[in-house]
Design a protein around this motif. Sequence first.
Motif, PDB file in Angstrom:
ATOM      1  N   PRO A   1       4.814   6.281   4.956  1.00 28.39           N
ATOM      2  CA  PRO A   1       4.850   4.902   4.459  1.00 28.39           C
ATOM      3  C   PRO A   1       4.034   4.740   3.178  1.00 28.39           C
ATOM      4  O   PRO A   1       2.890   5.191   3.094  1.00 28.39           O
ATOM      5  CB  PRO A   1       4.230   4.114   5.619  1.00 28.39           C
ATOM      6  CG  PRO A   1       4.577   4.909   6.833  1.00 28.39           C
ATOM      7  CD  PRO A   1       4.488   6.348   6.397  1.00 28.39           C
ATOM      8  N   MET A   2       4.656   4.142   2.187  1.00 27.84           N
ATOM      9  CA  MET A   2       4.051   4.024   0.856  1.00 27.84           C
ATOM     10  C   MET A   2       4.338   2.639   0.296  1.00 27.84           C
ATOM     11  O   MET A   2       5.479   2.167   0.348  1.00 27.84           O
ATOM     12  CB  MET A   2       4.616   5.101  -0.073  1.00 27.84           C
ATOM     13  CG  MET A   2       4.112   5.029  -1.507  1.00 27.84           C
ATOM     14  SD  MET A   2       4.852   6.335  -2.538  1.00 27.84           S
ATOM     15  CE  MET A   2       6.592   5.853  -2.521  1.00 27.84           C
ATOM     16  N   LYS A   3       3.331   2.010  -0.238  1.00 26.03           N
ATOM     17  CA  LYS A   3       3.489   0.692  -0.839  1.00 26.03           C
ATOM     18  C   LYS A   3       4.029   0.849  -2.256  1.00 26.03           C
ATOM     19  O   LYS A   3       3.589   1.716  -3.016  1.00 26.03           O
ATOM     20  CB  LYS A   3       2.143  -0.032  -0.858  1.00 26.03           C
ATOM     21  CG  LYS A   3       2.232  -1.513  -1.193  1.00 26.03           C
ATOM     22  CD  LYS A   3       0.907  -2.193  -0.964  1.00 26.03           C
ATOM     23  CE  LYS A   3       0.957  -3.677  -1.313  1.00 26.03           C
ATOM     24  NZ  LYS A   3       1.928  -4.403  -0.482  1.00 26.03           N
TER      25      LYS A   3
ATOM     26  N   SER B   1       7.246  -1.857   0.975  1.00 28.51           N
ATOM     27  CA  SER B   1       6.784  -0.527   1.372  1.00 28.51           C
ATOM     28  C   SER B   1       7.963   0.254   1.917  1.00 28.51           C
ATOM     29  O   SER B   1       8.900  -0.307   2.496  1.00 28.51           O
ATOM     30  CB  SER B   1       5.676  -0.625   2.431  1.00 28.51           C
ATOM     31  OG  SER B   1       4.563  -1.326   1.935  1.00 28.51           O
TER      32      SER B   1
ATOM     33  N   TRP C   1      12.491   0.143   5.129  1.00 29.65           N
ATOM     34  CA  TRP C   1      11.917  -0.701   4.076  1.00 29.65           C
ATOM     35  C   TRP C   1      11.257  -1.912   4.712  1.00 29.65           C
ATOM     36  O   TRP C   1      11.881  -2.638   5.497  1.00 29.65           O
ATOM     37  CB  TRP C   1      13.009  -1.148   3.115  1.00 29.65           C
ATOM     38  CG  TRP C   1      12.539  -2.070   2.030  1.00 29.65           C
ATOM     39  CD1 TRP C   1      12.742  -3.418   1.942  1.00 29.65           C
ATOM     40  CD2 TRP C   1      11.785  -1.715   0.871  1.00 29.65           C
ATOM     41  NE1 TRP C   1      12.171  -3.923   0.800  1.00 29.65           N
ATOM     42  CE2 TRP C   1      11.562  -2.899   0.119  1.00 29.65           C
ATOM     43  CE3 TRP C   1      11.267  -0.508   0.385  1.00 29.65           C
ATOM     44  CZ2 TRP C   1      10.858  -2.916  -1.073  1.00 29.65           C
ATOM     45  CZ3 TRP C   1      10.560  -0.517  -0.808  1.00 29.65           C
ATOM     46  CH2 TRP C   1      10.359  -1.703  -1.525  1.00 29.65           C
TER      47      TRP C   1
END
Length: 264
Positions: free
Chosen positions: A97-99, A105, A120
């Motif tokens: 998980p990445m912002k 994210s 998403w």
Amino acid sequence: MSEFPEGLPCWADVTLPDLEAGKSFYGALFGWTFEEGPEEYGHYTVAYSDGHPVAGLAPQLPGQEVPPAWVLYYASPDLSATAARIREHGGQLLAQPMKVGDMGSVLLGWDPGGVLFGAWQPGRHRGFDRRNQPGGFCWSEVATRDPAAADAFFPAVFPFRARKMGDGDDMDYRVWNIGDQMVGGRYALGPDAPSGAPSRIDIYYAVPDCDAAVETVDRLGGTVHTGPVDSPFGRMAAISDPQGAGLSVIDLSTTKGEPPPVEP
């Protein structure tokens, strides 16, 4: 723009080595216009149909070994919880998980059978703003060589209720519902599928005329793999763009025959 319940397909994008060539192809095929993002996001480009966001085009990064491909993203209210369920049920994470700034994210993962998908969690970018209309997303289905793995995995990670379509003799197909809404499907790749065909998610975009769309694909150097073929759901064809990313197109207004029965 409408909200997306957990598990509903909410976005799709394609990663391409030549972004400008991709814009030229998809602009001609769907009539899309494009807005290129800033350098800090790799010039990620949003495609619009009549002013509505419908897809993304991402440049392939130097050293990126994944071939050009479309990826479908399922809506998630909590990516950390989604990631935990992916691991718990035998999947793998390609991207944690990445912002993405204030846009939202994202994560990328595989099911145990090797099907690539994304999730998403929306921020400022909610997702599709046009569905089931020409130029917009309309359907997706997991095509897999390991249907048992997909049947165990996806309804455990997302709130899908699986129902069998047809009698099971001619095809192995499941429909996924969220509540009363049919949101996707799963079918088994049979022995007649090309040996090199990977397990994947087939993504469908609507067109006003499938035959005209196929002619455009041919003219622009893409590949038509199957179709056009009539179905109870629309006239459809499976294609690849000139860079090799696969997609399906369907004319929802041209139907033939009765849909197979679906379990209650």
